[in-house]
Design a protein around this motif. Sequence first.
Motif, mmCIF file in Angstrom:
data_model
loop_
_atom_site.group_PDB
_atom_site.id
_atom_site.type_symbol
_atom_site.label_atom_id
_atom_site.label_comp_id
_atom_site.label_asym_id
_atom_site.label_seq_id
_atom_site.Cartn_x
_atom_site.Cartn_y
_atom_site.Cartn_z
ATOM 1 N N TYR A 84 0.828 -1.272 -0.092
ATOM 2 C CA TYR A 84 0.074 0.072 -0.033
ATOM 3 C C TYR A 84 0.714 1.081 0.021
ATOM 4 C CZ TYR A 84 -3.630 3.495 1.250
ATOM 5 O OH TYR A 84 -4.143 4.661 1.180
ATOM 6 N N ALA A 85 2.028 1.088 0.669
ATOM 7 C CA ALA A 85 2.782 2.522 0.856
ATOM 8 C C ALA A 85 3.540 2.683 -0.455
ATOM 9 C CB ALA A 85 3.884 2.414 1.895
ATOM 10 N N VAL A 86 3.858 1.788 -1.210
ATOM 11 C CA VAL A 86 4.557 1.826 -2.410
ATOM 12 C C VAL A 86 3.554 2.343 -3.618
ATOM 13 C CG1 VAL A 86 6.017 0.672 -4.225
ATOM 14 C CG2 VAL A 86 6.480 0.274 -1.946
ATOM 15 N N TRP A 87 2.373 1.542 -3.271
ATOM 16 C CA TRP A 87 1.294 2.113 -4.450
ATOM 17 C C TRP A 87 1.071 3.577 -4.172
ATOM 18 C CZ3 TRP A 87 -4.140 2.167 -2.972
ATOM 19 C CH2 TRP A 87 -5.051 2.316 -4.232
ATOM 20 N N THR A 88 0.797 3.782 -3.044
ATOM 21 C CA THR A 88 0.259 5.266 -2.880
ATOM 22 C C THR A 88 1.475 6.317 -3.176
ATOM 23 O OG1 THR A 88 0.699 5.263 -0.509
ATOM 24 C CG2 THR A 88 -1.306 4.852 -1.167
ATOM 25 N N GLY A 89 2.629 5.813 -3.030
ATOM 26 C CA GLY A 89 3.809 6.643 -3.336
ATOM 27 C C GLY A 89 4.074 6.833 -4.728
ATOM 28 N N ILE A 90 3.844 5.770 -5.627
ATOM 29 C CA ILE A 90 4.050 5.869 -6.987
ATOM 30 C C ILE A 90 2.883 6.880 -7.498
ATOM 31 C CG2 ILE A 90 3.831 4.833 -9.138
ATOM 32 C CD1 ILE A 90 5.161 2.387 -7.667
ATOM 33 N N GLY A 91 1.631 6.481 -6.998
ATOM 34 C CA GLY A 91 0.591 7.424 -7.630
ATOM 35 C C GLY A 91 0.609 8.657 -7.084
ATOM 36 N N ALA A 92 1.137 9.229 -5.684
ATOM 37 C CA ALA A 92 1.248 10.488 -5.399
ATOM 38 C C ALA A 92 2.266 11.335 -6.202
ATOM 39 C CB ALA A 92 1.462 10.499 -3.867
ATOM 40 N N ALA A 93 3.375 10.411 -6.093
ATOM 41 C CA ALA A 93 4.851 11.155 -7.078
ATOM 42 C C ALA A 93 4.370 11.197 -8.441
ATOM 43 C CB ALA A 93 6.036 10.515 -6.667
ATOM 44 N N GLY A 94 4.019 10.327 -8.687
ATOM 45 C CA GLY A 94 3.592 10.220 -10.318
ATOM 46 C C GLY A 94 2.524 11.331 -10.750
ATOM 47 N N GLY A 95 1.373 11.524 -9.909
ATOM 48 C CA GLY A 95 0.666 12.417 -9.863
ATOM 49 C C GLY A 95 1.088 13.971 -10.002
ATOM 50 N N ALA A 96 1.798 14.257 -9.139
ATOM 51 C CA ALA A 96 2.273 15.450 -8.760
ATOM 52 C C ALA A 96 3.336 15.821 -10.016
ATOM 53 C CB ALA A 96 3.385 15.377 -7.535
ATOM 54 N N LEU A 97 4.341 14.873 -10.509
ATOM 55 C CA LEU A 97 5.059 15.027 -11.822
ATOM 56 C C LEU A 97 4.043 15.183 -12.921
ATOM 57 C CD1 LEU A 97 7.887 12.492 -11.144
ATOM 58 C CD2 LEU A 97 7.990 15.018 -11.065
ATOM 59 N N ALA A 98 2.910 14.633 -12.915
ATOM 60 C CA ALA A 98 2.193 14.628 -14.066
ATOM 61 C C ALA A 98 1.514 16.264 -13.962
ATOM 62 C CB ALA A 98 1.130 13.758 -14.108
ATOM 63 N N GLY A 99 1.034 16.386 -13.020
ATOM 64 C CA GLY A 99 0.508 17.952 -12.832
ATOM 65 C C GLY A 99 1.749 19.014 -13.430
ATOM 66 N N MET A 100 2.877 18.803 -12.898
ATOM 67 C CA MET A 100 3.832 19.713 -13.505
ATOM 68 C C MET A 100 4.191 19.756 -14.651
ATOM 69 S SD MET A 100 6.587 19.819 -10.277
ATOM 70 C CE MET A 100 6.693 18.244 -9.880
ATOM 71 N N ILE A 101 4.321 18.784 -15.273
ATOM 72 C CA ILE A 101 4.535 18.408 -16.579
ATOM 73 C C ILE A 101 3.516 18.646 -17.774
ATOM 74 C CG2 ILE A 101 5.459 16.718 -18.446
ATOM 75 C CD1 ILE A 101 6.906 15.432 -16.152
ATOM 76 N N LEU A 102 2.154 18.022 -17.375
ATOM 77 C CA LEU A 102 1.258 18.133 -18.317
ATOM 78 C C LEU A 102 0.337 19.183 -18.138
ATOM 79 C CD1 LEU A 102 0.498 14.395 -18.513
ATOM 80 C CD2 LEU A 102 1.758 15.648 -19.971
ATOM 81 N N TYR A 103 0.104 19.534 -16.762
ATOM 82 C CA TYR A 103 -1.038 20.703 -16.453
ATOM 83 C C TYR A 103 -0.436 21.626 -15.779
ATOM 84 C CZ TYR A 103 -3.851 16.087 -16.980
ATOM 85 O OH TYR A 103 -4.304 15.065 -17.576
ATOM 86 N N GLY A 104 0.831 22.386 -16.191
ATOM 87 C CA GLY A 104 1.236 23.599 -15.888
ATOM 88 C C GLY A 104 1.268 24.071 -14.424
ATOM 89 N N GLU A 105 1.181 22.933 -13.587
ATOM 90 C CA GLU A 105 1.308 23.118 -12.001
ATOM 91 C C GLU A 105 2.716 23.821 -11.742
ATOM 92 O OE1 GLU A 105 0.215 19.843 -9.829
ATOM 93 O OE2 GLU A 105 -1.775 19.747 -10.948
ATOM 94 N N LYS A 106 2.785 24.574 -10.483
ATOM 95 C CA LYS A 106 3.843 25.089 -10.235
ATOM 96 C C LYS A 106 5.146 24.115 -10.138
ATOM 97 C CE LYS A 106 5.431 27.699 -6.027
ATOM 98 N NZ LYS A 106 5.161 27.997 -4.736
#
Length: 104
Positions: free
Chosen positions: A59-81
Motif C-alpha cells: 500500500y505504501a509503495v502503491w500510494t507513493g508511486i501514485g502521489a509522486a507520479g500525479g504530482a509530476l504529471a501535474g507539473m509536466i502536463l497541466y502547468g502546475e507550479k
Amino acid sequence: MAWVWLVLAGLFEMFGVMMINQMHQDRRWRSLVWLIIGFGASFFFLSEAMKTLPMGTAYAVWTGIGAAGGALAGMILYGEKKNWQRLLFILMVLGAAVGLKLVA
C-alpha cells in the motif's frame, strides 16, 4: 513478479488521477470510462501484488508511486507550479518507496 504488479498498479493509479483532472476539464463520458479503467486496473494489479507482498509495504509503495507520479504529471502536463522544494519532496516519497522494497 509481485513488484512488477505493484509498479503497474502505481502507474494505473497515476493514470486514474490524471483522468480525474480530465473529468474536471471536459466532463465527457470517455474521460469517465478511462477513469474507471485506470482505477480498476490499479486495484487489480495491487491485489495481485498483495498475494506476495505485505499489505503495508504494498500500500505504501502503491500510494507513493501514485502521489509522486500525479504530482509530476501535474507539473509536466497541466502547468502546475514547478520548484525545487516540490521536486525534493517527490524524491523523498520515491526514496521511501525504494527503502520499503529494500527491507521487504
